[in-house]
Design a protein around this motif. Structure first.
Motif, PDB file in Angstrom:
ATOM      1  N   ALA A  70      40.375  29.276 -18.288  1.00  0.00           N
ATOM      2  CA  ALA A  70      40.499  29.401 -19.744  1.00  0.00           C
ATOM      3  C   ALA A  70      39.356  30.231 -20.320  1.00  0.00           C
ATOM      4  O   ALA A  70      39.560  31.055 -21.228  1.00  0.00           O
ATOM      5  CB  ALA A  70      40.529  28.018 -20.391  1.00  0.00           C
ATOM      6  N   LEU A  71      38.162  30.042 -19.793  1.00  0.00           N
ATOM      7  CA  LEU A  71      37.017  30.823 -20.260  1.00  0.00           C
ATOM      8  C   LEU A  71      37.169  32.292 -19.874  1.00  0.00           C
ATOM      9  O   LEU A  71      36.824  33.188 -20.659  1.00  0.00           O
ATOM     10  CB  LEU A  71      35.720  30.247 -19.677  1.00  0.00           C
ATOM     11  CG  LEU A  71      35.341  28.839 -20.152  1.00  0.00           C
ATOM     12  CD1 LEU A  71      34.126  28.326 -19.391  1.00  0.00           C
ATOM     13  CD2 LEU A  71      35.057  28.821 -21.660  1.00  0.00           C
ATOM     14  N   SER A  72      37.671  32.554 -18.685  1.00  0.00           N
ATOM     15  CA  SER A  72      37.886  33.942 -18.267  1.00  0.00           C
ATOM     16  C   SER A  72      38.905  34.644 -19.154  1.00  0.00           C
ATOM     17  O   SER A  72      38.728  35.805 -19.536  1.00  0.00           O
ATOM     18  CB  SER A  72      38.340  33.987 -16.803  1.00  0.00           C
ATOM     19  OG  SER A  72      37.288  33.644 -15.930  1.00  0.00           O
ATOM     20  N   ARG A  75      39.064  38.688 -24.900  1.00  0.00           N
ATOM     21  CA  ARG A  75      39.114  38.934 -26.343  1.00  0.00           C
ATOM     22  C   ARG A  75      37.733  39.045 -26.977  1.00  0.00           C
ATOM     23  O   ARG A  75      37.536  39.823 -27.906  1.00  0.00           O
ATOM     24  CB  ARG A  75      39.903  37.804 -27.019  1.00  0.00           C
ATOM     25  CG  ARG A  75      41.350  37.711 -26.586  1.00  0.00           C
ATOM     26  CD  ARG A  75      42.078  36.593 -27.299  1.00  0.00           C
ATOM     27  NE  ARG A  75      41.612  35.280 -26.875  1.00  0.00           N
ATOM     28  CZ  ARG A  75      42.110  34.621 -25.819  1.00  0.00           C
ATOM     29  NH1 ARG A  75      43.056  35.173 -25.081  1.00  0.00           N
ATOM     30  NH2 ARG A  75      41.654  33.424 -25.495  1.00  0.00           N
ATOM     31  N   HIS A  76      36.774  38.241 -26.482  1.00  0.00           N
ATOM     32  CA  HIS A  76      35.434  38.219 -27.082  1.00  0.00           C
ATOM     33  C   HIS A  76      34.385  37.963 -25.996  1.00  0.00           C
ATOM     34  O   HIS A  76      34.638  37.225 -25.037  1.00  0.00           O
ATOM     35  CB  HIS A  76      35.325  37.102 -28.135  1.00  0.00           C
ATOM     36  CG  HIS A  76      36.209  37.282 -29.318  1.00  0.00           C
ATOM     37  ND1 HIS A  76      35.869  38.096 -30.391  1.00  0.00           N
ATOM     38  CD2 HIS A  76      37.431  36.754 -29.607  1.00  0.00           C
ATOM     39  CE1 HIS A  76      36.844  38.055 -31.286  1.00  0.00           C
ATOM     40  NE2 HIS A  76      37.805  37.258 -30.838  1.00  0.00           N
ATOM     41  N   ALA A 133      27.281  31.215 -28.885  1.00  0.00           N
ATOM     42  CA  ALA A 133      27.252  32.552 -29.490  1.00  0.00           C
ATOM     43  C   ALA A 133      28.515  33.303 -29.109  1.00  0.00           C
ATOM     44  O   ALA A 133      29.019  33.164 -27.983  1.00  0.00           O
ATOM     45  CB  ALA A 133      26.016  33.334 -29.038  1.00  0.00           C
ATOM     46  N   VAL A 134      29.031  34.091 -30.050  1.00  0.00           N
ATOM     47  CA  VAL A 134      30.240  34.885 -29.828  1.00  0.00           C
ATOM     48  C   VAL A 134      29.979  36.308 -30.303  1.00  0.00           C
ATOM     49  O   VAL A 134      29.485  36.520 -31.422  1.00  0.00           O
ATOM     50  CB  VAL A 134      31.450  34.294 -30.579  1.00  0.00           C
ATOM     51  CG1 VAL A 134      32.695  35.146 -30.333  1.00  0.00           C
ATOM     52  CG2 VAL A 134      31.695  32.847 -30.160  1.00  0.00           C
ATOM     53  N   ASP A 135      30.277  37.255 -29.452  1.00  0.00           N
ATOM     54  CA  ASP A 135      30.052  38.676 -29.747  1.00  0.00           C
ATOM     55  C   ASP A 135      28.625  38.947 -30.221  1.00  0.00           C
ATOM     56  O   ASP A 135      28.380  39.720 -31.150  1.00  0.00           O
ATOM     57  CB  ASP A 135      31.070  39.175 -30.784  1.00  0.00           C
ATOM     58  CG  ASP A 135      32.460  39.343 -30.201  1.00  0.00           C
ATOM     59  OD1 ASP A 135      32.599  39.226 -28.964  1.00  0.00           O
ATOM     60  OD2 ASP A 135      33.408  39.580 -30.965  1.00  0.00           O
ATOM     61  N   GLY A 136      27.682  38.280 -29.582  1.00  0.00           N
ATOM     62  CA  GLY A 136      26.267  38.545 -29.834  1.00  0.00           C
ATOM     63  C   GLY A 136      25.674  37.852 -31.039  1.00  0.00           C
ATOM     64  O   GLY A 136      24.498  38.071 -31.349  1.00  0.00           O
ATOM     65  N   PRO A 167      30.152  31.072 -40.139  1.00  0.00           N
ATOM     66  CA  PRO A 167      30.938  29.946 -40.655  1.00  0.00           C
ATOM     67  C   PRO A 167      32.253  30.353 -41.306  1.00  0.00           C
ATOM     68  O   PRO A 167      33.113  29.514 -41.548  1.00  0.00           O
ATOM     69  CB  PRO A 167      30.002  29.324 -41.696  1.00  0.00           C
ATOM     70  CG  PRO A 167      29.196  30.487 -42.199  1.00  0.00           C
ATOM     71  CD  PRO A 167      28.978  31.368 -41.002  1.00  0.00           C
ATOM     72  N   GLY A 168      32.436  31.632 -41.582  1.00  0.00           N
ATOM     73  CA  GLY A 168      33.601  32.068 -42.339  1.00  0.00           C
ATOM     74  C   GLY A 168      34.857  32.235 -41.498  1.00  0.00           C
ATOM     75  O   GLY A 168      34.808  32.492 -40.295  1.00  0.00           O
ATOM     76  N   VAL A 169      35.981  32.103 -42.161  1.00  0.00           N
ATOM     77  CA  VAL A 169      37.271  32.376 -41.531  1.00  0.00           C
ATOM     78  C   VAL A 169      37.373  33.875 -41.264  1.00  0.00           C
ATOM     79  O   VAL A 169      37.005  34.702 -42.101  1.00  0.00           O
ATOM     80  CB  VAL A 169      38.414  31.919 -42.456  1.00  0.00           C
ATOM     81  CG1 VAL A 169      39.772  32.370 -41.914  1.00  0.00           C
ATOM     82  CG2 VAL A 169      38.385  30.411 -42.635  1.00  0.00           C
ATOM     83  N   GLY A 170      37.853  34.226 -40.070  1.00  0.00           N
ATOM     84  CA  GLY A 170      38.000  35.629 -39.706  1.00  0.00           C
ATOM     85  C   GLY A 170      36.841  36.184 -38.917  1.00  0.00           C
ATOM     86  O   GLY A 170      36.926  37.301 -38.398  1.00  0.00           O
ATOM     87  N   THR A 171      35.736  35.441 -38.821  1.00  0.00           N
ATOM     88  CA  THR A 171      34.618  35.903 -37.993  1.00  0.00           C
ATOM     89  C   THR A 171      35.019  35.856 -36.519  1.00  0.00           C
ATOM     90  O   THR A 171      36.036  35.250 -36.145  1.00  0.00           O
ATOM     91  CB  THR A 171      33.382  35.017 -38.203  1.00  0.00           C
ATOM     92  OG1 THR A 171      33.717  33.668 -37.825  1.00  0.00           O
ATOM     93  CG2 THR A 171      32.920  35.043 -39.659  1.00  0.00           C
ATOM     94  N   ALA A 172      34.205  36.482 -35.680  1.00  0.00           N
ATOM     95  CA  ALA A 172      34.502  36.482 -34.247  1.00  0.00           C
ATOM     96  C   ALA A 172      34.533  35.062 -33.691  1.00  0.00           C
ATOM     97  O   ALA A 172      35.395  34.725 -32.869  1.00  0.00           O
ATOM     98  CB  ALA A 172      33.471  37.327 -33.506  1.00  0.00           C
TER      99      ALA A 172
END
Length: 321
Positions: free
Chosen positions: A214-216, A221-222, A256-259, A266-271
């Motif tokens: 699942a992580l792979s 995507r990110h 952390a996601v995408d650095g 915290p926002g909707v639509g962030t990575a």
């Protein structure tokens, strides 16, 4: 004529001996110059960012882990453990567990990458502190290790203090040559940053293969960074008698996601939101994050503890192994 020839050879030989020995004698008079190892760098004490919900607790936890893994050459485990000012039993236990992180005749400096929350109540706080430990042996050779340190705090009407260092992130394990495909695929994916603590869990075969897969898939995507799989995580869900899925190798925490830290997205639509949403839609058994995607009592949930990371469990404990 023969006698003269023999004497002549002997004479030549006695002349050559001082010539070959003299440079050795002169060399012995020149002192040997050895270059001292370059000093290790120093890192500023960890300070939390303004977005943190529990900055004081994270500061104490982060600095405790950092100070623990910063020591001079020749320091003993007992002396290092005693610096934290813990109770007698906690100091004794820490002294024993430090064998994994304190190398003989080595110096060490530590840099805090991130102190991710493990749990909190009004009087307790837990953080899994991702720490980069830079070691240098007596010959100047360096080696970097990234550990997840399980730090427990307490308070009673005052500031947070360190109660216990429950884990320094496990013992180093060599990578097996015959790892399953799911393990090798994740370990070799440069889009996924794993602590050495997490890598050792995978080397030992202690992680659910379905979780690794699942992580792979998520890495397609990110890019993301994993703080903990099993080692370095509290055995039980914070302040309960329920065993955590992490303890059996069935969950992963992503900080952390995408650095960028999850707590800063915290926002909707962030990575981070997009990655969490993709996990929620993939049929995971449990997803903790800053967002609740499917309502109370279902697979997805949010709370104060999961504002700074994504907790992902793919299968029921014992289901896929």
């Amino acid at each position: 004529m023969l006698a003269l020839l023999v004497v002549g050879c002997g004479a030549d030989e006695t002349v050559r001996q001082p010539e070959s020995a003299e440079p050795q004698k002169r060399a012995a008079l020149v002192p040997v110059v050895t270059q001292a190892p370059e000093p290790l760098p120093s890192f500023a004490q960890y300070e939390p960012g303004p977005e943190e919900r529990f900055p004081n607790a994270k500061r104490v936890a982060g600095q405790a882990a950092q100070n623990l893994l910063t020591y001079e050459r020749g320091a003993t485990r007992a002396a290092i453990a005693a610096r934290l000012g813990l109770g007698a039993e906690a100091t004794r236990q820490l002294t024993e567990s430090l064998g994994a992180a304190v190398k003989p005749n080595a110096a060490s400096v530590a840099e805090v990458i991130y102190p991710q929350m493990a749990g909190t109540t009004a009087t307790s706080f837990g953080a899994m502190v991702v720490v980069r430990q830079l070691l240098q042996d007596a010959a100047g050779r360096r080696n970097a290790v990234t550990r997840t340190v399980d730090v427990r705090l307490r308070r009673s009407g005052g500031p947070w203090t360190v109660q216990e260092i429950a884990s320094v992130g496990g013992n180093e394990v060599e990578r097996p040559r015959d790892l399953p495909h799911a393990a090798s695929r994740l370990l070799d994916d440069d889009r996924v940053t794993l602590t050495d603590t997490a890598r050792w869990d995978i080397f030992r075969g202690a992680v659910d293969p379905a979780l690794l897969e699942a992580l792979s898939r998520a890495a397609e995507r990110h890019r993301f960074s994993v703080a903990v799989l099993s080692s370095g995580h509290p055995r039980n869900v914070w302040q309960t008698d329920r065993r955590s899925a992490h303890s059996s190798g069935y969950a992963a925490d992503i900080y952390a996601v995408d650095g960028r830290l999850v707590v800063r997205q915290p926002g909707v639509g962030t990575a981070a939101h997009q990655l969490a949403q993709s996990f929620a839609g993939s049929g995971v058994r449990q997803l903790g994050s800053p967002w609740d995607f499917d309502g109370p009592g279902r697979a997805s949930f949010t709370d104060d503890v999961h504002l700074d990371h994504l907790h992902v469990q793919r299968s029921a404990v014992g289901e896929t192994r």
